[in-house]
Design an enzyme around this catalytic site. Structure first.
Site, short mmCIF file in Angstrom:
data_model
loop_
_atom_site.label_atom_id
_atom_site.label_comp_id
_atom_site.label_asym_id
_atom_site.label_seq_id
_atom_site.Cartn_x
_atom_site.Cartn_y
_atom_site.Cartn_z
N ARG A 197 0.81 -1.22 0.00
CA ARG A 197 0.00 0.00 0.00
C ARG A 197 0.84 1.27 0.00
O ARG A 197 0.34 2.37 -0.24
CB ARG A 197 -0.97 0.00 1.18
N ASP A 230 -11.53 18.47 -12.66
CA ASP A 230 -11.61 17.16 -13.33
C ASP A 230 -11.30 17.40 -14.81
O ASP A 230 -12.08 17.98 -15.55
CB ASP A 230 -13.00 16.55 -13.13
N LYS A 290 -10.17 6.50 -18.96
CA LYS A 290 -10.67 7.04 -20.22
C LYS A 290 -9.51 7.29 -21.20
O LYS A 290 -8.84 6.34 -21.58
CB LYS A 290 -11.50 8.30 -19.94
N TYR A 303 -19.82 14.86 -13.67
CA TYR A 303 -19.93 13.40 -13.80
C TYR A 303 -20.84 12.87 -12.69
O TYR A 303 -20.67 13.23 -11.52
CB TYR A 303 -18.54 12.77 -13.70
C1 LIG Z 1 -15.47 8.20 -15.78
C2 LIG Z 1 -15.31 9.52 -15.11
C3 LIG Z 1 -15.03 9.61 -13.73
C4 LIG Z 1 -14.93 8.37 -12.86
O1 LIG Z 1 -13.82 7.60 -13.17
P1 LIG Z 1 -13.73 5.98 -12.99
O2 LIG Z 1 -12.39 5.68 -13.50
O3 LIG Z 1 -14.86 5.42 -13.80
O4 LIG Z 1 -13.91 5.70 -11.55
C5 LIG Z 1 -14.83 10.85 -13.19
N1 LIG Z 1 -14.95 11.98 -13.93
C6 LIG Z 1 -15.25 11.94 -15.24
C7 LIG Z 1 -15.37 13.21 -16.01
C8 LIG Z 1 -15.44 10.71 -15.88
O5 LIG Z 1 -15.76 10.68 -17.19
#
Ligand SMILES: *Cc1c(COP(=O)(O)O)cnc(C)c1O
Length: 388
Positions: free
Chosen positions: A61, A183, A208, A112
């Site tokens: 960890r 984000d 993503k 999101y």
């Molecule tokens: C998919 C997404 C998340 C969450 O991420 P995960 O990897 O699915 O936990 C957060 N913010 C945005 C803009 C996203 O598209």
């Protein structure tokens, strides 16, 4: 720190090159093992729960050489110190957990869905006070940000592709003594640099575009202040939302080609968005790169292109829009985004998103790496599902 002048960590000979490196180069050179005869070019996958005592890493960890390589690379691209987590949502959760009990968090009403759901739960539990604003601007933050500990800004938003002016919101957040987290998942570090615009944290769902191949879950936060990176590493250790060794390896492998993938995907997205805008079956296109975008000047100032995500609304009903998704043969009908393959989804098919106000016929499309003309051919035939 300017990401464009960041030297590649680890590679001594690369690091001593005097000229500033472009992000395309940094994506390829950063997070490599030291150059030494016989050493591998890539950071190896290290499946370790424990390490021999006496070193920097003691337990699984604490860290992993593969996470560190990935973090070096993302940190170099964003211009800060990166900390990786098991997923994007685990990254957001760690940041929210660092807000003291009773702390005020300001967020958009429609970022999101997983992020706002988590914040609402903290609010309902009484652990945090969450103030939701319809649009996050310097003006709305002036009032809503009073006494805030954290401002959470997503730009462009998923799936409405609404924008936040990072620089002006950062100034107001700073005035309130609040931390600003952005984000940056939709834009990627190639298209937008939140830390250079005054944000304290840039956050990614590396699931993503960064990973880029729809084969992993991973998240990462990049801190302008190393003290915040240290706090997040501590939070990761205590909460245990640690990345997998394989996921970190794959994400770094994906990151190597992020600049060329974004270049292709973004160019195709710009072309598709403008064709969709004049398609008779389409009533509205949301794409930051369109000349008709209401925030065109802001896009020019804060983004290097419109990105690879398009949201468009079709004429007809939600069922008609759903039929468009089903009729696509090349473009994958699936949730998530940022993969090599183009995909799309009618977001209001998720009840919670419909309730949040996502238009019934809104289709969110993630533009991938296929030839643009093939993508257009598929979209055009699928749009015949809409009654004229
Ligand atoms: C998919 C997404 C998340 C969450 O991420 P995960 O990897 O699915 O936990 C957060 N913010 C945005 C803009 C996203 O598209």
């Amino acid at each position: 720190m300017d990401p464009h002048t960041q030297a590649a960590p680890g590679g001594e000979r690369v690091a001593s090159v005097p000229m500033a490196l472009h992000p395309d180069t940094v994506a390829v050179t950063s997070g490599r093992p030291r150059r030494a005869a016989g050493a591998p070019l890539n950071a190896p996958i290290v499946p370790a729960s424990t390490y021999h005592a006496g070193g920097e890493l003691a337990y699984g960890r604490d860290g992993n050489p593969g996470w560190q390589a990935f973090e070096h690379a993302v940190g170099a691209l964003e211009g800060g110190e990166a900390v990786a987590f098991a997923s994007g949502i685990a990254t957001a959760a760690a940041i929210f957990d660092e807000v003291p009990a009773g702390g005020v968090v300001v967020a958009q009403r429609t970022p999101y869905y997983g992020v706002i759901t988590l914040l609402r739960e903290h609010h309902a539990n009484g652990r945090l006070v969450v103030r939701e604003v319809e649009a996050l601007t310097a003006e709305t933050l002036q009032t809503a940000g009073a006494g805030a500990a954290l401002v959470w800004a997503e730009t462009p938003t998923n799936p409405m592709l609404e924008l936040v002016d990072i620089e002006s919101v950062a100034a107001v957040a700073r005035g309130h003594g609040a931390l600003l987290a952005v984000d940056n998942t939709f834009a990627t570090p190639l298209v937008q640099s939140p830390l250079q615009l005054g944000a304290d944290l840039a956050v990614h769902s590396a699931t993503k575009f960064i990973g880029g191949h729809s084969d992993l879950l991973l998240g990462v936060a990049v801190a302008a202040d190393p003290a915040w990176a240290e706090r997040l590493r501590g939070r990761r250790y205590r909460n245990g939302a640690t990345p997998g060794a394989l996921e970190a390896f794959l994400a770094l492998r994906g990151l190597r080609s992020l600049p060329v993938r974004m270049e292709r995907a973004q160019a195709s997205a710009a072309e598709l968005a403008s064709r969709l805008a004049s398609h008779p079956a389409v009533s509205r296109v949301r794409y930051p790169g369109l000349a008709t975008h209401p925030d065109r000047d802001l896009v020019r100032r804060q983004m290097r292109g419109g990105g690879a995500m398009i949201s468009f609304e079709t004429r007809g009903s939600g069922a008609d829009a759903e039929a468009v998704c089903e009729r696509c043969e090349l473009i994958v009908s699936a949730t998530s985004l940022g993969g090599a393959e183009s995909s799309l989804e009618r977001r209001a098919r998720h009840g919670a998103e419909r309730e949040a106000g996502t238009p019934e016929t809104l289709i969110r499309m993630s533009v991938g790496l296929e030839h643009g003309e093939d993508l257009w051919g598929d979209l055009d035939q699928a749009l015949r599902a809409i009654p004229r």
